[in-house]
Design an enzyme around this catalytic site. Structure first.
Site, PDB file in Angstrom:
ATOM      1  N   CYS A 128     -18.785  -0.424   6.201  1.00 17.16           N
ATOM      2  CA  CYS A 128     -19.399   0.362   7.402  1.00 17.16           C
ATOM      3  C   CYS A 128     -20.406  -0.001   8.195  1.00 17.16           C
ATOM      4  CB  CYS A 128     -19.316   1.782   7.286  1.00 17.16           C
ATOM      5  SG  CYS A 128     -17.817   2.334   6.753  1.00 17.16           S
TER       6      CYS A 128
ATOM      7  N   GLU B  30     -15.405  10.526  11.456  1.00 17.08           N
ATOM      8  CA  GLU B  30     -15.342  10.818  10.259  1.00 17.08           C
ATOM      9  C   GLU B  30     -16.700  10.047   9.714  1.00 17.08           C
ATOM     10  OE1 GLU B  30     -13.057  12.755   7.946  1.00 17.08           O
ATOM     11  OE2 GLU B  30     -14.937  12.125   6.982  1.00 17.08           O
TER      12      GLU B  30
ATOM     13  N   LYS C 148       0.952  -1.274   0.027  1.00 15.14           N
ATOM     14  CA  LYS C 148       0.128   0.002  -0.005  1.00 15.14           C
ATOM     15  C   LYS C 148       0.880   1.342   0.078  1.00 15.14           C
ATOM     16  CE  LYS C 148      -4.098  -0.800   2.628  1.00 15.14           C
ATOM     17  NZ  LYS C 148      -4.694  -0.864   3.832  1.00 15.14           N
TER      18      LYS C 148
ATOM     19  N   LEU D  61     -17.412  10.117   6.027  1.00 16.50           N
ATOM     20  CA  LEU D  61     -17.337   9.845   4.602  1.00 16.50           C
ATOM     21  C   LEU D  61     -17.996   9.074   4.039  1.00 16.50           C
ATOM     22  CD1 LEU D  61     -15.027   8.013   3.510  1.00 16.50           C
ATOM     23  CD2 LEU D  61     -13.515   9.791   4.213  1.00 16.50           C
TER      24      LEU D  61
ATOM     25  N   GLY E 177     -34.595  -1.993  -1.637  1.00 12.59           N
ATOM     26  CA  GLY E 177     -33.836  -2.870  -2.745  1.00 12.59           C
ATOM     27  C   GLY E 177     -33.085  -4.081  -1.736  1.00 12.59           C
TER      28      GLY E 177
ATOM     29  N   ARG F 129     -16.907  -5.359  -0.115  1.00 12.75           N
ATOM     30  CA  ARG F 129     -17.034  -5.837   1.384  1.00 12.75           C
ATOM     31  C   ARG F 129     -18.382  -5.966   1.657  1.00 12.75           C
ATOM     32  NH1 ARG F 129     -13.709  -1.862   4.711  1.00 12.75           N
ATOM     33  NH2 ARG F 129     -14.370  -0.426   3.008  1.00 12.75           N
TER      34      ARG F 129
ATOM     35  N   GLY G  23     -24.850  -2.842   2.270  1.00 14.56           N
ATOM     36  CA  GLY G  23     -23.539  -3.439   2.678  1.00 14.56           C
ATOM     37  C   GLY G  23     -22.346  -2.673   2.845  1.00 14.56           C
TER      38      GLY G  23
ATOM     39  N   PHE H 111     -32.183   8.130   1.677  1.00 18.33           N
ATOM     40  CA  PHE H 111     -31.862   6.736   2.476  1.00 18.33           C
ATOM     41  C   PHE H 111     -33.291   5.844   2.719  1.00 18.33           C
ATOM     42  CE2 PHE H 111     -27.823   5.429   3.598  1.00 18.33           C
ATOM     43  CZ  PHE H 111     -27.108   6.326   2.893  1.00 18.33           C
TER      44      PHE H 111
HETATM   45  C1  UDX Z   1     -21.803   4.860   5.352  1.00 19.62           C
HETATM   46  C2  UDX Z   1     -22.302   6.056   5.701  1.00 19.62           C
HETATM   47  O1  UDX Z   1     -23.217   6.776   4.783  1.00 19.62           O
HETATM   48  C3  UDX Z   1     -20.914   7.307   5.988  1.00 19.62           C
HETATM   49  O2  UDX Z   1     -21.593   8.219   6.570  1.00 19.62           O
HETATM   50  C4  UDX Z   1     -20.035   6.497   6.996  1.00 19.62           C
HETATM   51  O3  UDX Z   1     -18.917   7.265   7.206  1.00 19.62           O
HETATM   52  C5  UDX Z   1     -19.760   5.362   6.450  1.00 19.62           C
HETATM   53  O4  UDX Z   1     -20.976   4.270   6.096  1.00 19.62           O
HETATM   54  P1  UDX Z   1     -20.818   4.102   2.871  1.00 19.62           P
HETATM   55  O5  UDX Z   1     -20.506   2.850   3.604  1.00 19.62           O
HETATM   56  O6  UDX Z   1     -19.853   4.731   1.922  1.00 19.62           O
HETATM   57  O7  UDX Z   1     -21.143   5.071   4.075  1.00 19.62           O
HETATM   58  O8  UDX Z   1     -22.143   3.758   2.123  1.00 19.62           O
HETATM   59  P2  UDX Z   1     -23.698   4.599   1.937  1.00 19.62           P
HETATM   60  O9  UDX Z   1     -23.703   5.411   1.009  1.00 19.62           O
HETATM   61  O10 UDX Z   1     -24.080   4.917   3.515  1.00 19.62           O
HETATM   62  O11 UDX Z   1     -24.544   3.179   1.520  1.00 19.62           O
HETATM   63  C6  UDX Z   1     -24.488   1.992   2.406  1.00 19.62           C
HETATM   64  C7  UDX Z   1     -25.388   0.921   1.668  1.00 19.62           C
HETATM   65  O12 UDX Z   1     -26.576   1.367   1.845  1.00 19.62           O
HETATM   66  C8  UDX Z   1     -25.131   0.672   0.492  1.00 19.62           C
HETATM   67  O13 UDX Z   1     -25.142  -0.918   0.074  1.00 19.62           O
HETATM   68  C9  UDX Z   1     -26.264   1.242  -0.502  1.00 19.62           C
HETATM   69  O14 UDX Z   1     -26.616   0.637  -1.463  1.00 19.62           O
HETATM   70  C10 UDX Z   1     -27.469   0.844   0.845  1.00 19.62           C
HETATM   71  N1  UDX Z   1     -28.477   2.126   0.701  1.00 19.62           N
HETATM   72  C11 UDX Z   1     -28.354   3.209   0.777  1.00 19.62           C
HETATM   73  C12 UDX Z   1     -29.784   1.284   0.188  1.00 19.62           C
HETATM   74  O15 UDX Z   1     -30.065   0.122   0.079  1.00 19.62           O
HETATM   75  N2  UDX Z   1     -30.743   2.444   0.439  1.00 19.62           N
HETATM   76  C13 UDX Z   1     -30.762   3.650   0.374  1.00 19.62           C
HETATM   77  O16 UDX Z   1     -31.618   4.414   0.264  1.00 19.62           O
HETATM   78  C14 UDX Z   1     -29.224   4.118   0.801  1.00 19.62           C
END
Ligand code: UDX
Length: 437
Positions: free
Chosen positions: A264, A152, A35, A154, A257, A334, A261, A253
């Site tokens: 986080c 964080e 890395k 993000l 569906g 993941r 996953g 959100f």
């Molecule tokens: C998440 C948090 O949003 C972020 O603030 C934190 O720091 C890290 O975890 P991330 O893992 O990048 O971020 O994904 P996110 O955009 O939150 O989506 C998570 C999952 O939820 C995805 O698999 C997405 O497809 C699913 N999702 C999201 C849904 O099934 N429906 C929705 O309406 C929104």
């Protein structure tokens, strides 16, 4: 300022790069030699929009470089961000915080002048308190080696934007000195309007897991509604639109569906439940187990639906899959529901061909026995069923005409509720989605 970033994975690489972009001199500490070598050459070990260009620019200018030495890290600057991973432990639902512990134990003995260590990793509540004590004990600077917790938020796919324009800055501290240092450090974002919440360690740690728990709950809520919609002939997208107009609820959100996953949400809610158990408040968090169960059930339901759509027998059925990443604009697989479903179908005897614009390589690493296609159309060659599982924009562009003469049977399942199923149906396709008419 001269700052260091310990752990240069998703969070750390983004933080280090974004802070160099803001004009700081940054030293990234990364113990993984592959890395570190890649980052030093300006290569990002994952797909994240805008990150690679920004990293390369700052490596080339000398504003950002990398090391594997804690002594060098301690000598370089007095503000150290800890961004290491806290994955799910191998044998329980708990978060494995050993990388955080190792970072503190590795850095502390070299801190011989006042310094501020800032934890950004997502950790079980109580970790910061422990790490603060460890820091004071191991650092030659003693109590002058301070700790703050600054979670964080993000999102993958928006990591650079979220880091440079956070929607809030949360800082957990024990006294005003650390607060002042971080307020100065984040001044450009604060001046830009980012709200700041100054609080204690425990609250700062909890803010992060509570936010993820809430987001996961929202998704599982709407997915549970999708199941009810299916049983009643109602439509979950109309339902989400309608309740989303209520500002107290909000539309974001609420996309039903195949579920959530990624690295986080799933592990954070499990770790939260586990920690609540240790704290004796497990009952208060029971609902999060249901949130996880609903999420898992969505995946299982899709496998059952796919089986029904190919006529009841998955053995030998040819299934084309669009998407492997856990969400679009990411190559992260993941705990990806898309890859999980593909894997289960494969293990049930189906011949599964997967296409993902970015995640085929990472998917093949974790699930090498699936077949990976070079295009969305090729994934559907001779298919009895097409599954849309990750909503990459390019899948929205595909029309029934594109698949004419490609598939064996015109049968389509939309696992993300974004395709225009009316147009597919009018072209003679049999379609299905989750919670839709
Ligand atoms: C998440 C948090 O949003 C972020 O603030 C934190 O720091 C890290 O975890 P991330 O893992 O990048 O971020 O994904 P996110 O955009 O939150 O989506 C998570 C999952 O939820 C995805 O698999 C997405 O497809 C699913 N999702 C999201 C849904 O099934 N429906 C929705 O309406 C929104």
């Amino acid at each position: 300022m001269r700052i260091t970033v310990i752990g240069c994975g998703y969070l750390g690489a983004t933080h280090a790069t974004a802070m160099a972009e803001l004009g700081h001199e940054v030293l990234g500490m990364e113990i993984d030699p592959d890395k570190r070598a890649a980052l030093s050459e300006g290569q990002v070990p994952m797909y994240e929009p805008h990150l690679a260009e920004m990293l390369r620019k700052n490596v080339d200018s000398g504003a950002l470089r990398f090391t594997d030495s804690y002594a060098e890290t301690a000598a370089f600057g007095d503000l150290h961000f800890v961004c290491v991973g806290t994955p799910q432990a191998a044998e329980s639902l708990a978060a494995d915080v050993s990388q955080v512990e190792n970072a503190i134990s590795g850095l502390a003995p070299h801190l011989d002048r006042p310094a501020l260590v800032v934890g950004k990793s997502t950790v079980p509540v109580g970790t910061a308190e422990r790490m603060s004590a460890r820091l004071a004990e191991l650092a030659p600077a003693g109590g002058e080696a301070m700790l703050a917790w600054n979670p964080e938020f993000l999102r993958e796919g928006f990591a650079v934007q979220d880091t440079l324009h956070p929607d809030r800055i949360v800082i957990g501290v024990q006294d005003g000195r650390a607060e002042k240092l971080l307020r100065d450090f984040y001044a450009p974002m604060i001046d830009d309007g980012a709200p700041v919440v100054i609080t204690d360690y425990a609250t700062a740690e909890l803010v992060k897991v509570a936010a993820n728990a809430f987001l996961a709950t929202k998704i599982s809520f709407i997915n549970a509604m999708a199941e009810v919609c299916e049983a009643t002939g109602a439509d979950v997208v109309d339902l989400a639109d309608a309740i989303g107009y209520d500002e107290r609820i909000g539309r974001r959100f609420l996309n039903a569906g195949i579920g959530f996953g990624g690295g986080c949400l799933p592990k954070d809610i499990r770790a939260f439940v586990h920690r609540a158990g240790e704290l004796g408040v497990e009952d208060a968090m029971t609902f999060l187990r249901h949130v996880d169960d609903v999420n898992q059930r969505q995946r299982e339901r899709v496998v059952h639906i796919a089986k029904a759509m190919v006529g009841g027998d998955l053995s030998g059925a040819r299934i084309g899959v669009w998407g492997a990443a856990f969400k679009p604009d990411s190559d992260d697989v993941r705990d990806s529901p898309a890859l999980w479903i593909s894997g289960q179908l494969h293990l049930s005897g189906a011949r599964v061909r997967v296409y993902d614009p970015r995640a085929s390589t990472t998917a093949a690493q974790s699930f090498p026995t699936l077949t990976y296609a070079d295009s969305a159309i090729e994934a559907c060659r001779d298919a009895d069923l097409v599954l849309h599982l990750t909503e990459w924009p390019e899948f929205l562009e595909i029309t029934p005409a594109d698949l004419e003469g490609v598939v064996s049977r015109p049968v389509l399942f939309d696992g993300r509720n974004v395709l225009d199923l009316d147009s597919w149906r009018s072209a003679g396709w049999t379609t299905r989605a989750l919670g839709r008419r």
